[in-house]
Design an enzyme around this catalytic site. Structure first.
Site, mmCIF file in Angstrom:
data_model
loop_
_atom_site.group_PDB
_atom_site.id
_atom_site.type_symbol
_atom_site.label_atom_id
_atom_site.label_comp_id
_atom_site.label_asym_id
_atom_site.label_seq_id
_atom_site.Cartn_x
_atom_site.Cartn_y
_atom_site.Cartn_z
ATOM 1 N N HIS A 111 0.837 -1.198 0.000
ATOM 2 C CA HIS A 111 0.000 0.000 0.000
ATOM 3 C C HIS A 111 0.878 1.256 0.000
ATOM 4 O O HIS A 111 0.626 2.203 -0.744
ATOM 5 C CB HIS A 111 -0.917 0.023 1.225
ATOM 6 C CG HIS A 111 -2.140 -0.812 1.100
ATOM 7 N ND1 HIS A 111 -2.118 -2.177 1.218
ATOM 8 C CD2 HIS A 111 -3.430 -0.467 0.872
ATOM 9 C CE1 HIS A 111 -3.347 -2.639 1.073
ATOM 10 N NE2 HIS A 111 -4.163 -1.624 0.856
ATOM 11 N N HIS A 150 1.534 -3.737 9.550
ATOM 12 C CA HIS A 150 2.911 -3.521 9.116
ATOM 13 C C HIS A 150 3.752 -2.937 10.232
ATOM 14 O O HIS A 150 3.244 -2.233 11.107
ATOM 15 C CB HIS A 150 2.989 -2.562 7.919
ATOM 16 C CG HIS A 150 2.636 -3.183 6.627
ATOM 17 N ND1 HIS A 150 3.427 -4.116 5.996
ATOM 18 C CD2 HIS A 150 1.556 -3.012 5.830
ATOM 19 C CE1 HIS A 150 2.851 -4.495 4.862
ATOM 20 N NE2 HIS A 150 1.706 -3.836 4.747
#
Length: 174
Positions: A111, A150
């Site tokens: 992303h 993440h």
């Protein structure tokens, strides 16, 4: 203590600092929205918007967008498979993710890579008009940490990959 150990400790400290903000309803909703704004289908619309944004400049930028993503996607996938780093939400850290991750592996953040790729291309093609998109790209990276999917180093690597692939994509088509 070696360099790798120091980096891991700093990574975990930064992760907990950002992840520790979550659990606030409005902030949770904001970061879910930010992260969803960087989902894959959004980039089809971004490419079309770039192509239509400024006539000739937009049509010149479109091949750079395609070349950049053609470089970024395989690099991102190869790195995911080579490193196979488990996501924070899948480890033993007691992390609850606020979104479903697209796969099991954390490094690098796709992303974030895509967001920085688009921000770099917009700034390259349209100058200062693209700069606010970098603020969005940074928020995408922060959202990935905040949402528990993440680590900060995943986000930093994703940002570097996005910028690098955008620059290379521009070089390929020029």
């Amino acid at each position: 203590m070696g360099l790798t150990h120091s980096i891991q400790n700093a990574d975990l400290r930064m992760f907990w600092r950002v992840y520790g903000w979550n659990g606030r309803f409005r902030l949770d909703r904001w970061f879910v929205w930010v992260t969803r704004s960087a989902d894959g289908p959004a980039y089809v619309f971004a490419a079309l918007a770039i192509a239509l944004a400024d006539g000739d400049a937009g049509m010149i930028a479109l091949p750079a967008v395609l070349a950049s993503f053609a470089l970024e996607l395989p690099l991102y996938m190869i790195l995911k498979q080579l490193t196979r780093r488990s996501r924070p939400c899948f480890g033993a850290l007691g992390i609850r993710q606020l979104v479903d991750p697209p796969d099991f592996f954390s490094f690098p953040s796709g992303h974030t890579a895509a967001a920085f790729l688009v921000a770099t291309l917009l700034t390259t093609s349209f100058g200062l008009a693209g700069v606010p998109v970098f603020a969005w790209a940074v928020m995408v990276g922060v959202s990935r940490i905040y949402l528990g999917v993440h680590y900060p180093t995943d986000v930093f690597a994703g940002a570097a990959i996005g910028v690098l692939c955008a620059r290379l994509g521009c070089l390929v088509v020029s």
